[in-house]
Write an enzyme that holds these catalytic residues in place. Structure first.
Site, PDB file in Angstrom:
ATOM      1  N   LYS A  49       0.813  -1.222   0.000  1.00 34.71           N
ATOM      2  CA  LYS A  49       0.000   0.000   0.000  1.00 34.71           C
ATOM      3  C   LYS A  49       0.848   1.275   0.000  1.00 34.71           C
ATOM      4  CE  LYS A  49      -1.115   0.528   4.890  1.00 34.71           C
ATOM      5  NZ  LYS A  49      -2.148   0.553   5.886  1.00 34.71           N
ATOM      6  N   LEU A  88       8.813  -0.398  -0.913  1.00 37.54           N
ATOM      7  CA  LEU A  88       8.704  -1.775  -0.437  1.00 37.54           C
ATOM      8  C   LEU A  88       9.510  -1.926   0.863  1.00 37.54           C
ATOM      9  CD1 LEU A  88       9.207  -3.653  -3.844  1.00 37.54           C
ATOM     10  CD2 LEU A  88       7.057  -2.962  -2.776  1.00 37.54           C
ATOM     11  N   HIS A 123      41.525 -16.060  18.836  1.00 43.92           N
ATOM     12  CA  HIS A 123      41.894 -15.183  19.951  1.00 43.92           C
ATOM     13  C   HIS A 123      42.555 -13.924  19.397  1.00 43.92           C
ATOM     14  CE1 HIS A 123      43.283 -13.888  23.867  1.00 43.92           C
ATOM     15  NE2 HIS A 123      44.467 -13.669  23.315  1.00 43.92           N
TER      16      HIS A 123
HETATM   17  P1  FAD Z   1       5.600  -5.561   8.121  1.00 43.71           P
HETATM   18  O1  FAD Z   1       7.054  -5.325   8.064  1.00 43.71           O
HETATM   19  O2  FAD Z   1       4.824  -4.789   9.123  1.00 43.71           O
HETATM   20  O3  FAD Z   1       5.057  -5.270   6.654  1.00 43.71           O
HETATM   21  C1  FAD Z   1       3.704  -5.312   6.350  1.00 43.71           C
HETATM   22  C2  FAD Z   1       3.472  -4.512   5.084  1.00 43.71           C
HETATM   23  O4  FAD Z   1       2.157  -4.777   4.613  1.00 43.71           O
HETATM   24  C3  FAD Z   1       3.539  -3.011   5.303  1.00 43.71           C
HETATM   25  O5  FAD Z   1       4.421  -2.430   4.375  1.00 43.71           O
HETATM   26  C4  FAD Z   1       2.108  -2.528   5.052  1.00 43.71           C
HETATM   27  O6  FAD Z   1       2.047  -1.253   4.468  1.00 43.71           O
HETATM   28  C5  FAD Z   1       1.606  -3.584   4.087  1.00 43.71           C
HETATM   29  N1  FAD Z   1       0.156  -3.725   4.068  1.00 43.71           N
HETATM   30  C6  FAD Z   1      -0.681  -3.870   5.140  1.00 43.71           C
HETATM   31  N2  FAD Z   1      -1.955  -4.066   4.715  1.00 43.71           N
HETATM   32  C7  FAD Z   1      -1.915  -4.034   3.353  1.00 43.71           C
HETATM   33  C8  FAD Z   1      -2.887  -4.193   2.338  1.00 43.71           C
HETATM   34  N3  FAD Z   1      -4.167  -4.467   2.639  1.00 43.71           N
HETATM   35  N4  FAD Z   1      -2.510  -4.095   1.058  1.00 43.71           N
HETATM   36  C9  FAD Z   1      -1.204  -3.844   0.738  1.00 43.71           C
HETATM   37  N5  FAD Z   1      -0.236  -3.704   1.657  1.00 43.71           N
HETATM   38  C10 FAD Z   1      -0.585  -3.816   2.945  1.00 43.71           C
HETATM   39  N6  FAD Z   1      12.478  -6.922  14.251  1.00 43.71           N
HETATM   40  C11 FAD Z   1      13.667  -7.575  14.248  1.00 43.71           C
HETATM   41  O7  FAD Z   1      13.695  -8.771  13.981  1.00 43.71           O
HETATM   42  N7  FAD Z   1      14.826  -6.916  14.516  1.00 43.71           N
HETATM   43  C12 FAD Z   1      14.851  -5.601  14.831  1.00 43.71           C
HETATM   44  O8  FAD Z   1      15.909  -5.031  15.078  1.00 43.71           O
HETATM   45  C13 FAD Z   1      13.617  -4.891  14.858  1.00 43.71           C
HETATM   46  N8  FAD Z   1      13.591  -3.578  15.144  1.00 43.71           N
HETATM   47  C14 FAD Z   1      12.411  -2.912  15.111  1.00 43.71           C
HETATM   48  C15 FAD Z   1      12.406  -1.562  15.403  1.00 43.71           C
HETATM   49  C16 FAD Z   1      11.226  -0.840  15.378  1.00 43.71           C
HETATM   50  C17 FAD Z   1      11.241   0.623  15.697  1.00 43.71           C
HETATM   51  C18 FAD Z   1      10.014  -1.505  15.017  1.00 43.71           C
HETATM   52  C19 FAD Z   1       8.740  -0.742  14.947  1.00 43.71           C
HETATM   53  C20 FAD Z   1      10.011  -2.854  14.726  1.00 43.71           C
HETATM   54  C21 FAD Z   1      11.204  -3.574  14.779  1.00 43.71           C
HETATM   55  N9  FAD Z   1      11.241  -4.942  14.508  1.00 43.71           N
HETATM   56  C22 FAD Z   1      12.438  -5.612  14.539  1.00 43.71           C
HETATM   57  C23 FAD Z   1      10.021  -5.708  14.182  1.00 43.71           C
HETATM   58  C24 FAD Z   1       9.926  -5.922  12.673  1.00 43.71           C
HETATM   59  O9  FAD Z   1       9.909  -4.676  12.026  1.00 43.71           O
HETATM   60  C25 FAD Z   1       8.669  -6.707  12.339  1.00 43.71           C
HETATM   61  O10 FAD Z   1       8.649  -7.905  13.089  1.00 43.71           O
HETATM   62  C26 FAD Z   1       8.635  -7.060  10.866  1.00 43.71           C
HETATM   63  O11 FAD Z   1       8.646  -5.887  10.079  1.00 43.71           O
HETATM   64  C27 FAD Z   1       7.384  -7.880  10.529  1.00 43.71           C
HETATM   65  O12 FAD Z   1       7.387  -8.162   9.186  1.00 43.71           O
HETATM   66  P2  FAD Z   1       6.047  -8.448   8.366  1.00 43.71           P
HETATM   67  O13 FAD Z   1       6.495  -8.791   6.999  1.00 43.71           O
HETATM   68  O14 FAD Z   1       5.206  -9.393   9.104  1.00 43.71           O
HETATM   69  O15 FAD Z   1       5.240  -7.073   8.363  1.00 43.71           O
END
Ligand code: FAD
Length: 467
Positions: free
Chosen positions: A33, A37, A445
């Site tokens: 959305k 990416l 080491h």
């Molecule tokens: P997301 O990364 O949340 O991606 C989901 C995507 O789907 C988004 O781009 C969204 O726009 C899109 N989307 C949603 N609904 C729709 C729709 N209907 N149509 C089209 N697109 C849609 N994790 C770690 O492992 N290490 C870290 O160091 C770490 N640091 C973090 C720091 C912060 C500040 C935050 C907030 C999170 C951190 N995380 C970390 C957690 C990590 O970001 C998430 O666990 C991870 O991004 C999850 O991946 P995902 O693919 O499930 O979803």
């Protein structure tokens, strides 16, 4: 357009799933959305937070530790605008890399909100309302999560903020109130504490990073206190208000006595909530789990609707990028008819503060609850020559092994570069190594990794060499 697989959401779960599908020869599309990416992780999560953690750590070292190394600087100051600009550059480069990878793996990218018309038809709606439909045999839902809040707190995104705004502040807070002592809050709190902010953490539970081994939370708390953090543990936040540039957060201590804290910013970091709005799940009959609003899946990550899978933050389990990635690969291979496997016990957890914190497997608390007999061996970084050379002597590594078989059950570490060292423990545990195995492997080491060998030696008949 007819696809084999349509992935909704391009975070680390979604984009990795799409790449693996492409590699396996499946005709694949991904819908995102936002304009870029990479999802939460690349845009407003893992990558930008680590960029700011690194920049702020450089400043902290230059101001606090360089003189002891014999390096004297004058006129050292923080240029937050430049720091944020560099962070944005890192994000741009990284998200651009995903666009390249989509092309390389012949994945078609659609920008817009993806929603179900039926189980084989997905509608993509752009910001201007224009819509198109594509059809597919399989769908992978990877829509991630969004910051959680407390029902009575209004996040105005200016003074009362989430991690997303905390990554783009235009000034260093003088006093930052942090609601929540979990990973995301402590990382971002560290960034601003290093740059000069006074940070007060208000945490409901009696320890920080409460899901990790208790010893790690205690040691991290000690270290963050050294950085100027103040902790109000066992405090329940009851409200927050903004007047001009001042935020006042009210709370109750363990005995119910009222407490009030003032600051110029309040970062609400009380976890994240699964995000599935806009998917129109009703059209295919998927009902969210009551707890956490997660999409229900079986052991193959398939929802109750055949051919529709879900991965990452939007389903049960740790909300971590690498967990989402593993699930992305798993589902792609599942769709291609392979027999993949994920070992959920061996997903490491890391906190990128300094010292870093990292953990895999069972905690001591879990082993005690399970009544499992175990041995424990620890090694402090202050006994490591490498750590003394770099002045990174805080922390320790602890190895927990089965009392009878010596199989490693958990490894917990706080110290320099443990975010990287934990990989050795994960590999060892994946191969069901004993503590003795690690103890007998030659480690270069002087390295920080020797401390893992020493902790393993300590766990096997208390025979660490350097302590
Ligand atoms: P997301 O990364 O949340 O991606 C989901 C995507 O789907 C988004 O781009 C969204 O726009 C899109 N989307 C949603 N609904 C729709 C729709 N209907 N149509 C089209 N697109 C849609 N994790 C770690 O492992 N290490 C870290 O160091 C770490 N640091 C973090 C720091 C912060 C500040 C935050 C907030 C999170 C951190 N995380 C970390 C957690 C990590 O970001 C998430 O666990 C991870 O991004 C999850 O991946 P995902 O693919 O499930 O979803």
């Amino acid at each position: 357009m007819q696809y084999d697989v349509v992935v909704i959401g391009s975070g680390p779960g979604g984009y990795v799933a799409a790449i693996r599908c492409g590699q396996l020869g499946l005709k694949t599309a991904i819908i995102e959305k936002y304009n870029t990416l990479g999802g939460t992780c690349l845009n407003v999560g893992c990558i930008p937070s680590k960029a700011l953690l690194d920049s702020s750590e450089h400043y902290h070292n230059a101001s606090k530790h360089f003189p002891e190394h014999g390096i004297n600087l004058s006129n050292l100051k923080v240029d937050l605008k430049q720091m944020i600009k560099r962070k944005n550059g890192v994000v741009e480069q990284t998200t651009g890399g995903i666009t390249f990878l989509m092309k390389k793996n012949k994945v078609t990218t659609y920008q817009g909100i993806g929603s179900f018309v039926d189980k084989n038809t997905i509608k993509i709606t752009k910001e201007d309302g224009a819509a198109e439909e594509i059809t597919t045999k399989h769908v992978i839902i990877a829509t991630g999560s969004k910051p959680a809040s407390l029902p009575f707190l209004k996040i105005d995104k200016k003074r009362i903020i989430t991690s997303t705004e905390a990554l783009n502040l235009t000034e260093v807070p003088k006093k930052l109130i942090l609601i929540g002592g979990g990973v995301i809050g402590l990382e971002l709190g560290s960034v601003y504490a290093r740059l000069g902010a006074k940070v007060t953490v208000i945490e409901y539970l009696d320890s920080i990073i409460p899901t990790m081994d208790k010893g790690l939370g205690k040691e991290l708390q000690k270290s963050l206190k050294g950085l100027g953090f103040e902790f109000l543990l066992s405090h329940k936040v009851t409200g927050a208000s903004v007047k001009g540039k001042t935020v006042t957060v009210t709370a109750e201590d363990a005995k119910g006595a009222p407490v009030s804290v003032e600051g110029d910013y309040c970062l609400v970091a009380v976890g994240r909530t699964a995000y599935s709005e806009g998917l129109n799940l009703e059209a295919i009959g998927i009902t969210l789990e009551e707890r956490g609003k997660k999409i229900p899946v079986n052991e193959h990550l398939e929802t109750p609707v055949a051919g529709i899978y879900a991965i990452g933050d939007v389903i049960k389990g740790a909300m971590l990028a690498h967990k989402a990635e593993e699930e992305g690969v798993y589902v792609a291979e599942q769709i291609a008819g392979q027999k993949p496997h994920i070992n959920y016990n061996l997903i490491p957890g890391v906190v990128y503060t300094w010292p870093e914190v990292a953990s895999v497997g069972a905690t001591e608390e879990q082993l005690k609850t399970d009544g499992r007999k175990y041995k424990s061996g620890s090694f402090p970084f202050k006994a490591s020559g490498r750590a003394r050379a770099s002045m990174d002597t805080e922390g320790f590594i602890k190895v927990l092994a089965d009392a009878d078989t010596d199989e490693i059950l958990g490894v917990h570490m706080i110290g320099p570069r443990v975010a990287d060292i934990i990989a050795e423990a994960v590999v060892a545990m994946e191969y069901r190594a004993s503590a003795e195995d690690i103890a007998r492997i030659c480690h270069a080491h002087p390295t920080f990794t020797e401390s893992l060998k020493e902790a393993a030696l300590a766990a096997t008949a208390n025979r660490a060499i350097h302590i």
